[in-house]
Write a protein that holds these residues in place. Structure first.
Motif, PDB file in Angstrom:
ATOM      1  N   PRO A  92     -23.303  24.630  -3.406  1.00 47.90           N
ATOM      2  CA  PRO A  92     -23.536  25.904  -4.085  1.00 47.90           C
ATOM      3  C   PRO A  92     -23.015  25.854  -5.517  1.00 47.90           C
ATOM      4  CG  PRO A  92     -22.469  26.239  -1.958  1.00 47.90           C
ATOM      5  CD  PRO A  92     -22.384  24.775  -2.271  1.00 47.90           C
ATOM      6  N   ALA A  93     -23.649  26.599  -6.406  1.00 50.19           N
ATOM      7  CA  ALA A  93     -23.215  26.652  -7.809  1.00 50.19           C
ATOM      8  C   ALA A  93     -21.795  27.218  -7.888  1.00 50.19           C
ATOM      9  CB  ALA A  93     -24.176  27.509  -8.616  1.00 50.19           C
ATOM     10  N   GLY A  94     -20.956  26.586  -8.701  1.00 53.95           N
ATOM     11  CA  GLY A  94     -19.603  27.069  -8.909  1.00 53.95           C
ATOM     12  C   GLY A  94     -18.600  26.660  -7.858  1.00 53.95           C
ATOM     13  N   GLN A  95     -19.043  25.955  -6.830  1.00 56.42           N
ATOM     14  CA  GLN A  95     -18.121  25.536  -5.766  1.00 56.42           C
ATOM     15  C   GLN A  95     -17.038  24.619  -6.316  1.00 56.42           C
ATOM     16  OE1 GLN A  95     -19.411  22.414  -3.040  1.00 56.42           O
ATOM     17  NE2 GLN A  95     -18.950  23.778  -1.326  1.00 56.42           N
ATOM     18  N   LEU A  96     -15.790  24.860  -5.912  1.00 56.47           N
ATOM     19  CA  LEU A  96     -14.678  24.013  -6.317  1.00 56.47           C
ATOM     20  C   LEU A  96     -14.647  22.754  -5.464  1.00 56.47           C
ATOM     21  CD1 LEU A  96     -12.052  23.473  -7.924  1.00 56.47           C
ATOM     22  CD2 LEU A  96     -10.828  24.759  -6.138  1.00 56.47           C
ATOM     23  N   MET A 101      -8.592  11.652  -2.879  1.00 48.33           N
ATOM     24  CA  MET A 101      -8.809  10.202  -2.802  1.00 48.33           C
ATOM     25  C   MET A 101      -7.891   9.481  -3.787  1.00 48.33           C
ATOM     26  SD  MET A 101     -12.960  10.018  -2.475  1.00 48.33           S
ATOM     27  CE  MET A 101     -13.245  11.015  -3.936  1.00 48.33           C
ATOM     28  N   ALA A 102      -7.070   8.585  -3.290  1.00 45.40           N
ATOM     29  CA  ALA A 102      -6.106   7.878  -4.129  1.00 45.40           C
ATOM     30  C   ALA A 102      -6.819   7.006  -5.162  1.00 45.40           C
ATOM     31  CB  ALA A 102      -5.188   7.010  -3.266  1.00 45.40           C
ATOM     32  N   GLY A 103      -6.394   7.128  -6.406  1.00 42.94           N
ATOM     33  CA  GLY A 103      -6.901   6.267  -7.463  1.00 42.94           C
ATOM     34  C   GLY A 103      -8.269   6.630  -7.999  1.00 42.94           C
ATOM     35  N   VAL A 104      -8.886   7.692  -7.493  1.00 41.52           N
ATOM     36  CA  VAL A 104     -10.235   8.071  -7.944  1.00 41.52           C
ATOM     37  C   VAL A 104     -10.118   9.135  -9.032  1.00 41.52           C
ATOM     38  CG1 VAL A 104     -12.459   9.048  -7.284  1.00 41.52           C
ATOM     39  CG2 VAL A 104     -11.236   7.532  -5.707  1.00 41.52           C
ATOM     40  N   PRO A 105     -10.478   8.826 -10.266  1.00 43.62           N
ATOM     41  CA  PRO A 105     -10.340   9.794 -11.355  1.00 43.62           C
ATOM     42  C   PRO A 105     -11.355  10.929 -11.263  1.00 43.62           C
ATOM     43  CG  PRO A 105     -11.416   7.810 -12.137  1.00 43.62           C
ATOM     44  CD  PRO A 105     -10.999   7.530 -10.729  1.00 43.62           C
ATOM     45  N   ILE A 106     -11.039  12.021 -11.918  1.00 45.65           N
ATOM     46  CA  ILE A 106     -11.940  13.173 -11.943  1.00 45.65           C
ATOM     47  C   ILE A 106     -13.304  12.772 -12.488  1.00 45.65           C
ATOM     48  CG2 ILE A 106     -12.355  15.387 -13.101  1.00 45.65           C
ATOM     49  CD1 ILE A 106      -9.356  15.967 -12.803  1.00 45.65           C
ATOM     50  N   ALA A 107     -13.320  11.890 -13.480  1.00 46.05           N
ATOM     51  CA  ALA A 107     -14.586  11.482 -14.095  1.00 46.05           C
ATOM     52  C   ALA A 107     -15.533  10.858 -13.082  1.00 46.05           C
ATOM     53  CB  ALA A 107     -14.315  10.508 -15.236  1.00 46.05           C
ATOM     54  N   ARG A 121      -8.131  17.332  -8.725  1.00 45.91           N
ATOM     55  CA  ARG A 121      -7.684  16.099  -8.070  1.00 45.91           C
ATOM     56  C   ARG A 121      -6.246  16.249  -7.600  1.00 45.91           C
ATOM     57  NH1 ARG A 121      -6.746  10.317 -11.226  1.00 45.91           N
ATOM     58  NH2 ARG A 121      -5.717   9.219  -9.490  1.00 45.91           N
ATOM     59  N   VAL A 122      -6.013  15.939  -6.334  1.00 49.50           N
ATOM     60  CA  VAL A 122      -4.692  16.105  -5.728  1.00 49.50           C
ATOM     61  C   VAL A 122      -4.196  14.776  -5.183  1.00 49.50           C
ATOM     62  CG1 VAL A 122      -3.335  17.330  -3.977  1.00 49.50           C
ATOM     63  CG2 VAL A 122      -5.295  18.463  -5.045  1.00 49.50           C
ATOM     64  N   ALA A 139      -6.506  19.422 -12.903  1.00 45.64           N
ATOM     65  CA  ALA A 139      -7.800  20.096 -12.850  1.00 45.64           C
ATOM     66  C   ALA A 139      -8.571  19.837 -14.135  1.00 45.64           C
ATOM     67  CB  ALA A 139      -7.601  21.598 -12.650  1.00 45.64           C
ATOM     68  N   ASN A 140      -9.903  19.797 -14.019  1.00 40.33           N
ATOM     69  CA  ASN A 140     -10.691  19.696 -15.238  1.00 40.33           C
ATOM     70  C   ASN A 140     -10.897  21.085 -15.838  1.00 40.33           C
ATOM     71  OD1 ASN A 140     -12.778  20.889 -13.754  1.00 40.33           O
ATOM     72  ND2 ASN A 140     -14.140  19.126 -13.843  1.00 40.33           N
ATOM     73  N   GLU A 141     -11.555  21.139 -16.983  1.00 37.40           N
ATOM     74  CA  GLU A 141     -11.656  22.398 -17.728  1.00 37.40           C
ATOM     75  C   GLU A 141     -12.559  23.425 -17.069  1.00 37.40           C
ATOM     76  OE1 GLU A 141     -14.748  19.556 -19.553  1.00 37.40           O
ATOM     77  OE2 GLU A 141     -12.779  19.478 -18.567  1.00 37.40           O
TER      78      GLU A 141
END
Length: 271
Positions: A92-96, A101-107, A121-122, A139-141
């Protein structure tokens, strides 16, 4: 986004994903009926369903993604794209999107879910199973203040959470992510020392674990570790004699190097 059927959807209900689900329910942060979870492994689904009968447990990740306000990704990093790619179109649009996942960047997560996706990312640790977890998150922007506050509340209900810049999450991995194994080794060594000094194994292990638990609680609630150490170390007493042996054996340096090594490994995995 329209009202979701479930407050939280979890893709990957194994060791860490399952621990978070059980602990969030046990602490009252969420009810079992507010959670849906998916796992490709039948044994993982069966274990979660047995532990939490009212949680909706399915095999289809797309169903979890499509029906959740927040989706938490708890699969192995190497399985991420394969497991989630078929489900992205159902989001869904806007879903957080929350990744543990260890070592996995937000990008990398954004590459799959979209550049405008709210992603948090936690880095958790296994102590969340007993509601004493240690979490770092970034968190990203695109994550709203409300979304961030929601997840922060969940994490703090099962431990202690700190918001950090993403570049510091590898250090969190090295410290609190890997730390339970380091502390477990120390507890085992303390117990071995008690046995060597004549205590029964079960007694030594219980006293060693309780000593670490009580010490950690004192440090958190009262003051820093150096203060406690100085309070216990009487001049020419038993404790300072033991501390001298720990220093001679390089315990402090070994602990520092263990955290650095785990941090560097996390950076390698992320790269």
């Amino acid at each position: 986004m329209a009202d979701a059927t479930y407050q939280l959807g979890v893709v990957g209900a194994g060791k860490m994903g399952g621990a978070l689900i059980r602990s969030l329910i046990a602490r009252g942060a969420l009810t079992a009926g507010q959670i849906i979870a998916a796992d490709l492994v039948p044994a993982a689904r069966e274990a979660l369903q047995k532990a939490c009968p009212e949680v909706t447990v399915v095999a289809d990740a797309a169903q979890v993604v499509s029906e959740s306000a927040v989706v938490l990704i708890a699969v192995k990093p190497q399985d991420f794209e394969t497991a989630l790619a078929p489900a992205v179109s159902a989001r869904p649009a806007g879903q957080l999107v929350v990744s543990i996942m260890a070592g996995v960047p937000i990008a990398r997560v954004a590459k799959l879910f979209g550049a405008d996706a709210p992603i948090l990312r936690v880095m958790p640790n296994l102590a969340c199973e007993v509601a004493e977890g240690a979490f770092g998150y970034a968190a990203n922007e695109h994550v709203t203040d409300g979304q961030k506050a929601l997840v922060d509340g969940w994490l703090n209900s099962v431990g202690a959470a700190e918001e950090l810049k993403e570049k510091l999450l590898d250090a969190v991995t090295g410290l609190s992510g890997s730390g339970p194994a380091f502390v477990a080794i120390f507890i085992e060594a303390l117990a071995d020392g008690g046995v060597a000094a004549g205590l029964p194994r079960k007694v030594a292990q219980r006293l060693a674990a309780q000593t670490v638990l009580g010490t950690a609680k004192w440090v958190v609630e009262c003051d820093g570790p150096a203060i406690l150490k100085d309070m216990v170390c009487s001049p020419a007493g038993t404790t300072i004699a033991g501390v001298r042996e720990l220093e001679a054996a390089g315990l402090r340096s070994a602990a520092i190097e263990a955290v650095i090594a785990a941090t560097e490994r996390s950076q390698e995995l992320g790269a």
